[in-house]
Write an enzyme that holds these catalytic residues in place. Structure first.
Site, short mmCIF file in Angstrom:
data_model
loop_
_atom_site.label_atom_id
_atom_site.label_comp_id
_atom_site.label_asym_id
_atom_site.label_seq_id
_atom_site.Cartn_x
_atom_site.Cartn_y
_atom_site.Cartn_z
N CYS A 76 62.18 26.14 48.70
CA CYS A 76 61.83 26.39 50.10
C CYS A 76 62.25 25.31 51.07
O CYS A 76 63.02 25.55 52.01
CB CYS A 76 60.31 26.59 50.22
SG CYS A 76 59.63 27.88 49.18
N HIS A 139 57.31 24.17 56.70
CA HIS A 139 57.61 23.53 55.41
C HIS A 139 58.61 22.38 55.50
O HIS A 139 59.31 22.09 54.53
CB HIS A 139 58.08 24.57 54.40
CG HIS A 139 57.48 24.36 53.04
ND1 HIS A 139 57.93 24.98 51.91
CD2 HIS A 139 56.44 23.58 52.64
CE1 HIS A 139 57.20 24.62 50.87
NE2 HIS A 139 56.29 23.77 51.30
#
Length: 523
Positions: A76, A139
């Site tokens: 991610c 993130h």
């Protein structure tokens, strides 16, 4: 003069695309839809048997499908950093040096994030007067200096991390959810996720945020950039009540059906507002399906090998659709080798902007591909952490290192390639092949099951070209220090020690908000 030259270039491109405009036109709106752990094989248009993605399939029929589109990393955080900077994680600092071939990311108890020295896409689009918003998962660091509004976004609704939990709120708090700078709640509290049933209303909330943003910008006649980074397909997968139990694929399929329905509503709004032909949309995923969560909470990587965390095709080849009615010819399939990093450069080109000239940009401008069907010859490089694992040139892919995960993890039941054991390929020790790379022809063997023999490699000109492109890439590479980027923790958060090779900073670093003090070191 330079600015005028840029606009003339854009006018020429748009003219070739069929946009008849008088004077300097307003640049098109840009919507990047980034799914989380969605697999290449999850779309009906890519062959998923249940055909439960009618809106995405229609989007492909009205636009251009990219069957050979790749993430910049099989995890991610570095993948998202690459998309927003147009640069490989090894260039933008989002990699780890404290474990060979280990991917870097920013969980809750890590203090690093995207470096200030990087120019992110929304920051650059501000030069063309774009309104910018991120909906969903960031993130790229949760401390204040890494906040999306510090890096070019005007608005944010979402979370700095994944929706893991629930936690006990003493040793570890639940993950926060933000509206701009204000924390408006936490997952499993103000934003509930029922782990037993899979019910959560988050996708509907993220959809409404996107719809409202589009309506507001249209009413102000301002070009907008929407980064719609929703996470329903990341385990623990979730869907709202109307979608639960509706898929042949179980709970994961329920989540995909709700994502597909949401995409349909977004496209319908653009049509209803009369701005579909003035809005460029690209739909893709951050990495391959997380087969470690299979079978109940993982997607499908189609015919490809392994999944998330690996640099085999299943970990890095993504579903990808471009949509821009009236400009991108409908019903096209492009075999261009594409990358998430190309969305950075292509978006700047749409806005009439040049990419930064003071750094290496890895993303290509795909407008010639999208508008005129050109094919651009380029290599694709696949990293895990600080190690170049593989490279693709044309239809040939060379592996310089093979590794799925360690024997220790595998024996604990962590498996990135369930049901796929290819002798000498899906290795649980890190195997080096730089002297004689493992070479595959992806056209004949998309599943990477049959390495070409040494004799065949020598007879394949693309094999030597693959190695040559890689040597040139490595020779020109000047990776920055990972610095504050969160690599992997050296210390256990509850213990004051660091394993060999890790340097302790000598003091604890306190995460923001109400989290208790924890010790962690970036290297």
């Amino acid at each position: 003069v330079a600015a005028a030259t840029k606009w003339w270039r854009l006018l020429l491109v748009l003219s070739a695309a069929g946009l008849g405009a008088v004077g300097a036109p307003q640049p098109p709106n840009i919507v990047l839809m980034l799914m989380d752990d969605m697999g290449w094989g999850d779309l009906g248009v890519n062959g998923e048997p249940s055909r439960e993605t009618p809106n995405l399939d229609r989007m492909a029929a009205e636009g251009m499908l990219f069957p050979s589109f790749y993430s910049a990393n099989p995890l991610c955080s570095p993948s998202r950093a690459a998309l927003l900077t147009g640069r490989l994680p090894i260039r933008n600092g989002f990699y780890t040096t404290n474990g060979h071939a280990r991917n870097a990311y920013t969980p809750q108890d890590i203090v690093g994030g995207i470096p200030d020295s990087e120019h992110l896409l929304p920051e650059l689009l501000k030069k063309a007067n774009y309104a910018t918003k991120i909906v969903g998962k960031w993130h790229l660091g949760h401390r204040p200096q890494f906040h999306p509004l510090k890096h070019g976004f005007d608005e944010w609704f979402g979370s700095p991390n994944c929706h893991f939990g629930p936690y006990d709120n003493r040793a570890k708090p639940n993950i926060p959810v933000y509206r701009d700078w204000e924390m408006v709640g936490r997952f499993y509290e103000e934003f509930p996720i029922n782990l037993k049933t899979g019910e959560a209303n988050l996708t509907q909330i993220y959809l409404q945020e996107a719809l409202d943003f589009i309506k507001r910008q249209q009413s102000q006649q301002r070009p907008f950039f929407l980064y719609w980074a929703i996470d329903a397909t990341h385990a623990p997968v979730y869907a709202s009540k109307p979608f639960l139990g509706t898929s042949q694929r179980g709970r994961y399929g329920d989540a995909v059906r709700e994502v597909d329905d949401s995409v349909g509503q977004l496209l319908q709004l653009l049509r209803g507002l009369g701005i579909a032909e003035h809005t460029f949309i690209f739909f893709t995923s951050d990495n391959g399906a997380a087969l470690v969560s299979a079978p109940k909470e993982a997607g499908s990587n189609g015919p490809f090998l392994c999944g998330k965390q690996t640099t085999f095709e299943g970990g890095v080849r993504e579903p990808a659709i471009a949509w821009w009615p009236g400009h991108i010819p409908a019903g096209q399939v492009s075999h261009q080798l594409g990358s998430l990093m190309d969305l950075f450069t292509t978006s700047l080109s749409l806005a009439g902007l040049e990419p930064p000239s003071d750094r290496e940009i890895d993303g290509l401008d795909l407008l010639p591909v999208l508008l005129r069907g050109h094919l651009i010859d380029r290599p694709i490089f696949y990293y895990r952490g600080n190690e170049l694992m593989a490279a693709t040139v044309g239809q040939y892919k060379a592996h310089f290192w093979t590794w799925t995960n360690s024997w220790e993890e595998f024996r604990q039941g962590i498996n990135y390639c369930p049901g796929q054991n290819i002798s000498g390929v899906t290795t649980h020790t890190q195997e080096e092949h730089t002297a004689l790379p493992l070479l595959f022809h992806l056209g004949r063997d998309p599943g990477e099951r049959y390495p070409l023999s040494e004799h065949t490699q020598q007879a394949a000109p693309a094999g030597s070209r693959d190695t040559g492109e890689t040597l040139q890439h490595q020779h020109s590479l000047r990776p920055p220090s990972p610095g504050q980027v969160s690599l992997e923790k050296c210390s256990h958060p509850e213990q004051n020690w660091a394993p060999p090779g890790c340097e302790k900073l000598g003091k604890c670093l306190t995460p923001p908000e109400s989290a208790p003090e924890k010790c962690s070191w970036p290297h």
